[in-house]
Design an enzyme around this catalytic site. Structure first.
Site: not given
Length: 807
Positions: A544-545, A550, A652, A656
């Site tokens: 992810k970014r 995060k 998201t 997934k």
């Protein structure tokens, strides 16, 4: 007759050869792979065009309402496989190409990833566009046709290097130039009286022209339009200046226009960068709003009926200036009174908020906004006066009124784009239940009190076509054998798997597919990076970014602690792990780029240490994008969703991974909470502070030093990183990064470490019980069909847009 309606590969074969000769200009014996790729796309595109035209004709005949989705990002990925699958032509195309000695998957890999987005925001927009078409809802997506877009990431000696992404260097066979759809975009100048009205006289003008890409829905039932804007100067070459020897100055206007569509998210750490960002946002928003208004007036006449025929959705604050632009067109061009225009605007516009981070809620220096958009500044002031009078009438105090104001008067005066979007919309939605609740109590608490019915929740979703059927055909086949094909049309039918979750034979088949996907990913990483991975190890993935909230840093510190324990206690039965990282850091985000370097430094040390005996490998895969995600996600065993609670709007990637049979290790943040509720507590690994506990800790004067000193593993890991164990060439490289954890630890890395470390060891124990692990994986697949973007779009259509599937 459209090839969509033909069943045999021979007809498609004949069409490909015809296209190859007459449109690509190559004989089949001389054609190279890229020629065959282009011919394949153009052949498929011809079938799509017929359905595209039928979809548009049907919308006009029925006088239906359209959705207009404005987003600065559309991370669409490769389109060939997606379109073939949705049109039901994959097998026919495979056979036709095989007869000429070509493998369809090899040709698919020649397609570049469109550099139109960065992370979750843009990928969500792409999923939504596909679901809108799949649900047969008429829609346009509006964005920018970036020439280079998000940078291509190269890793040099562990450091991120940003390079231009040249995805358009050989053209784009999917797109159509719509030169008739062109609009004048103004900047600067002055506003003058014109009788009883006013007129904006921009000092600078550029032309926005449309480039359209078809978006194919499932089973080809509808094809919608992604309309991207490109910029042209009205005087692209000043020939007099060129002939006078000023060769660079003669091109200045075209260079200025090109800059608007060159790069996604230009660094805004300088005044010039800020100005370019604002110019970009107004450029694409103005072109989109002008296009919407032009279409409505052309086909429906009265601008006052716009809310009956158009639903405009703003994807975050980037297109928030749409509120002022729509007001400008209605008041200045179409002659509506301000009050009437305001009611039409609010009834038409809706706003999706994607973040609670104050720095991500865009605001612009007032002098910059007024200089570039003087008429819009007047309109913002006029809107603000109405809103603040409402607030005063409602009995709100001065502090609340200051928070509601569209103008931040504290320090440098700034225009608050989130407040403009909120006040100018009839609906403001969050993207996960927790996020929506926090919107009401944090960033929009006073606006929520003033407009208590405006905020609503629409939990994000992902398209199951791309993120299960297309990226994981092996698993899709196993699931069809187990429960039948109904889930292909309705992802929630995956729940039928619950009755089979403990079936050992199904568990083994699912595990075989997972291992096959891991072998494929291991080969890709070996070819790309030269690192060998054991497909029987636990693949632990965080892609992810790169951002501090995060918490890739938490993962890396725990990796160091695990590395130290494996070396210190070789006698224990350690579960072999592969730690896979991927993601890009914003070019001006120092700490995020330092985290990438740390990941690579740790990988270099761990992967070359024979004492861990292959029990631990670490890889940072460069240039993370949609196509790479499609390789990694089906191969993942463990999904890292470890953001600081209360800071991730939704996520998201978590959906997934679960859809592809990975277990989640995560905090109670974003959509993790709803995933936990769906899959059940035994099938997810939750750790760490809650959002309320994070808030309480910060309010009570949290002391991270005490926490670090009380945790032996954490203290040793931080010390090793801080003192240069992993950076012997520069022992002080990470001293500041680790010092930030000691000094303030805003993202609660230390506070959550022990809980995270314990959760990871619990994952080890679960992995050793493979039958139970497989059952949990199946229950994840079975219960996350609800997180389909079809469900999300259905809720938007019903609750916000007032549109329904055509008859």
């Amino acid at each position: 007759m459209s090839i969509m309606k033909q069943s045999g590969a021979s007809e498609i074969d004949a069409k490909i050869i015809d296209v190859l000769r007459h449109r690509v200009g190559k004989d089949e014996r001389a054609a190279k792979p890229h020629d065959w790729y282009t011919a394949t796309v153009l052949t498929l595109r011809d079938a799509i065009i017929d359905q595209w035209m039928d979809s548009t004709r049907k919308t006009y005949e029925q006088g239906g309402k359209r959705v207009y989705y404005l987003s600065l990002e559309f991370l669409i990925g490769r389109l060939l496989r997606d379109a073939l699958s949705n049109m039901g032509l994959t097998r026919e195309m495979e056979k036709a190409l095989r007869d000429h000695g070509f493998d369809l998957s090899a040709l698919e890999n020649l397609e570049p990833d469109a550099a139109l987005g960065n992370g979750g925001l843009g990928r969500l927009a792409a999923c939504f566009m596909e679901s809108l078409a799949s649900l047969d809802i008429p829609a346009y997506g509006y964005g920018i046709r970036y020439v280079n877009g998000m940078f291509r990431q190269r890793i040099d000696d562990g450091w991120q290097v940003e390079l231009p992404e040249t995805w358009l260097s050989h053209g784009n066979p999917w797109e159509f130039d719509r030169r008739e759809s062109a609009y004048i975009i103004g900047f600067g100048g002055e506003v003058v009286a014109n009788g009883d009205a006013v007129q904006w006289l921009p000092a600078e003008k550029v032309e926005a022209s449309a480039v359209d890409t078809p978006v194919v829905g499932w089973r080809g039932k509808r094809v919608n339009t992604l309309r991207l804007w490109t910029a042209h100067a009205f005087d692209p070459l000043r020939l007099d200046a060129f002939n006078a020897g000023d060769h660079f100055g003669a091109l200045a206007e075209q260079v200025r226009a090109d800059s608007l569509v060159r790069v996604l998210y230009p660094a805004d750490s300088t005044p010039a960068g800020q100005e370019l960002r604002l110019r970009q946002e107004y450029f694409f928003t103005s072109a989109s709003i002008q296009d919407i208004v032009r279409r409505h007036v052309q086909y429906h006449g009265d601008i006052r009926t716009l809310p009956e025929k158009a639903a405009i959705q703003l994807n975050d604050t980037h297109p928030a200036v749409a509120v002022a632009e729509l007001m400008r067109l209605m008041v200045d061009v179409h002659g509506l009174e301000f009050s009437e225009a305001w009611e039409v605007t609010k009834a038409t516009v809706a706003y999706t908020n994607h973040t609670l981070l104050p720095e991500a809620l865009e605001s612009w220096p007032l002098p910059l906004f007024e200089r570039l958009l003087p008429r819009h500044m007047q309109i913002v002031y006029a809107i603000n006066s109405r809103v603040l009078r409402e607030a005063r009438k409602a009995g709100m105090d001065d502090a609340a009124i200051a928070a509601i104001s569209l103008i931040d008067e504290g320090g440098e005066r700034r225009v608050r784009m989130a407040n403009l979007a909120f006040t100018g919309a009839h609906s403001v939605n969050g993207v996960a239940a927790l996020h929506t609740d926090l919107m009401k109590t944090t960033v929009f608490s006073d606006l929520h009190k003033l407009y208590p019915t405006r905020i609503n929740n629409k939990t994000n979703g992902v398209t199951p076509r791309r993120w299960l059927q297309q990226c994981n055909p092996g698993l899709t086949s196993v699931l069809k054998d187990a429960i039948g094909p109904a889930f292909l049309d309705d992802a929630e039918k995956l729940s039928d798997l619950n009755a089979l979750a403990d079936d050992a034979a199904l568990g083994e088949r699912v595990a075989e597919v997972k291992r096959s996907n891991k072998i494929a990913l291991a080969k890709h990483i070996k070819d790309l990076m030269g690192v060998r991975l054991d497909p029987d190890a636990l693949f632990d993935v965080q892609i992810k970014r790169i951002h501090e909230y995060k918490r890739q840093l938490l993962n890396l510190i725990e990796t160091v602690a695990l590395y130290d324990q494996i070396r210190s206690h070789p006698e224990r039965d350690w579960v072999p792990r592969v730690k896979i990282f991927g993601g890009k850091a914003a070019s001006s985000y120092h700490n995020a780029k330092l985290v990438i370097k740390l990941a690579n430094d740790i990988a270099r040390r761990v992967n070359s240490d024979p004492s861990v005996g292959g029990l631990l490998k670490v890889v940072f895969v460069p240039n993370y994008n949609v196509s790479l995600a499609e390789k990694i996600i089906p191969a993942a065993d463990l999904s890292e969703q470890i953001s600081t609670a209360g800071m991730e709007a939704s996520g998201t990637g978590n959906m997934k991974f679960a859809l592809n049979g990975a277990l989640t290790i995560g905090t109670l943040d974003g959509a993790n909470i709803e995933i936990k509720d769906r899959v059940g507590d035994p099938n997810i690994e939750i750790f760490g502070l809650t959002a309320q506990e994070v808030e309480d800790k910060r309010a009570q004067g949290y002391n991270p030093r005490e926490v670090i000193e009380a945790s032996r593993e954490l203290q040793q890991a931080i010390a090793a990183i801080a003192t240069g164990v992993f950076s012997p060439d520069d022992p002080q490289r990470y001293a500041g990064l680790m010092g930030g954890i000691y000094d303030h630890d805003w993202f609660m890395v230390a506070a959550d470490f022990d809980s995270y470390h314990a959760a990871q060891r619990n994952i080890d124990r679960r992995w050793e019980q493979q039958a139970a692990w497989r059952a949990s994986a199946i229950r994840n697949i079975a219960n996350v069909g609800w997180f389909s973007s079809d469900r999300t779009i259905g809720e938007y259509a019903r609750d916000i847009w007032g549109v329904s599937k055509p008859a």
